[in-house]
Design an enzyme around this catalytic site. Structure first.
Site, PDB file in Angstrom:
ATOM      1  N   ILE A 126       0.854  -1.179   0.000  1.00  0.00           N
ATOM      2  CA  ILE A 126       0.000   0.000   0.000  1.00  0.00           C
ATOM      3  C   ILE A 126       0.890   1.228   0.000  1.00  0.00           C
ATOM      4  O   ILE A 126       1.762   1.376   0.865  1.00  0.00           O
ATOM      5  CB  ILE A 126      -0.924   0.021   1.240  1.00  0.00           C
ATOM      6  N   GLU A 127       0.672   2.096  -0.958  1.00  0.00           N
ATOM      7  CA  GLU A 127       1.418   3.357  -1.076  1.00  0.00           C
ATOM      8  C   GLU A 127       0.435   4.487  -0.802  1.00  0.00           C
ATOM      9  O   GLU A 127      -0.636   4.537  -1.405  1.00  0.00           O
ATOM     10  CB  GLU A 127       1.995   3.454  -2.483  1.00  0.00           C
ATOM     11  N   ILE A 128       0.784   5.370   0.131  1.00  0.00           N
ATOM     12  CA  ILE A 128      -0.014   6.557   0.411  1.00  0.00           C
ATOM     13  C   ILE A 128       0.831   7.741  -0.026  1.00  0.00           C
ATOM     14  O   ILE A 128       1.988   7.870   0.401  1.00  0.00           O
ATOM     15  CB  ILE A 128      -0.384   6.664   1.897  1.00  0.00           C
TER      16      ILE A 128
END
Length: 132
Positions: A126-128
């Site tokens: 997951i990349e924010i």
């Protein structure tokens, strides 16, 4: 002339444990989890954020048709946020979710972004990101 696509309506995540996934995405990432009635009259779970939706399929009981190799932990997703990644890092620390990498500069669909990386309960990356 080749027809063009205009937007992504939804994507599907195959998950090992629905309850664990719903909890993570709603409590840690702030998405709205909701059970919905599909066009085939089955009851399914989805995660909503902005104008997007992620449908959830339980591993071993996926809805058809499905991906050829529907596997928990095989996704790599990037989410944009208006909340600074530094605030996200504090929030993730409070939730006991380790940041695997970042903040680091990356290239987004519409230009430069600043990103942090973490993993969901299935190991999906997951990349924010914040637009720069």
């Amino acid at each position: 002339m080749t027809p063009e696509l205009v937007a992504l309506d939804h994507l599907v995540l195959t998950v090992a444990e629905l309850a664990e996934t719903v909890s993570f995405y709603s409590e840690v990432l702030g998405m709205r989890a909701e059970r919905f009635e599909a066009a085939d009259n089955s009851s399914r779970w989805a995660l909503y954020f902005g104008t997007q939706k992620i449908n959830l399929h339980q591993a071993g009981a996926e809805f058809l048709p499905k991906a050829r190799h529907a596997t928990p932990g095989s996704a790599d997703l990037c989410f944009l946020s208006e909340v600074p990644v530094s605030v996200w890092m504090d929030h993730l620390a409070e939730q006991g979710v380790p940041v695997e990498d970042g903040p680091v500069p990356r290239s987004g669909a519409e230009g430069p972004i600043l990103s942090i990386y973490l993993r969901d309960p299935d190991g999906n990356l997951i990349e924010i990101s914040n637009p720069v």
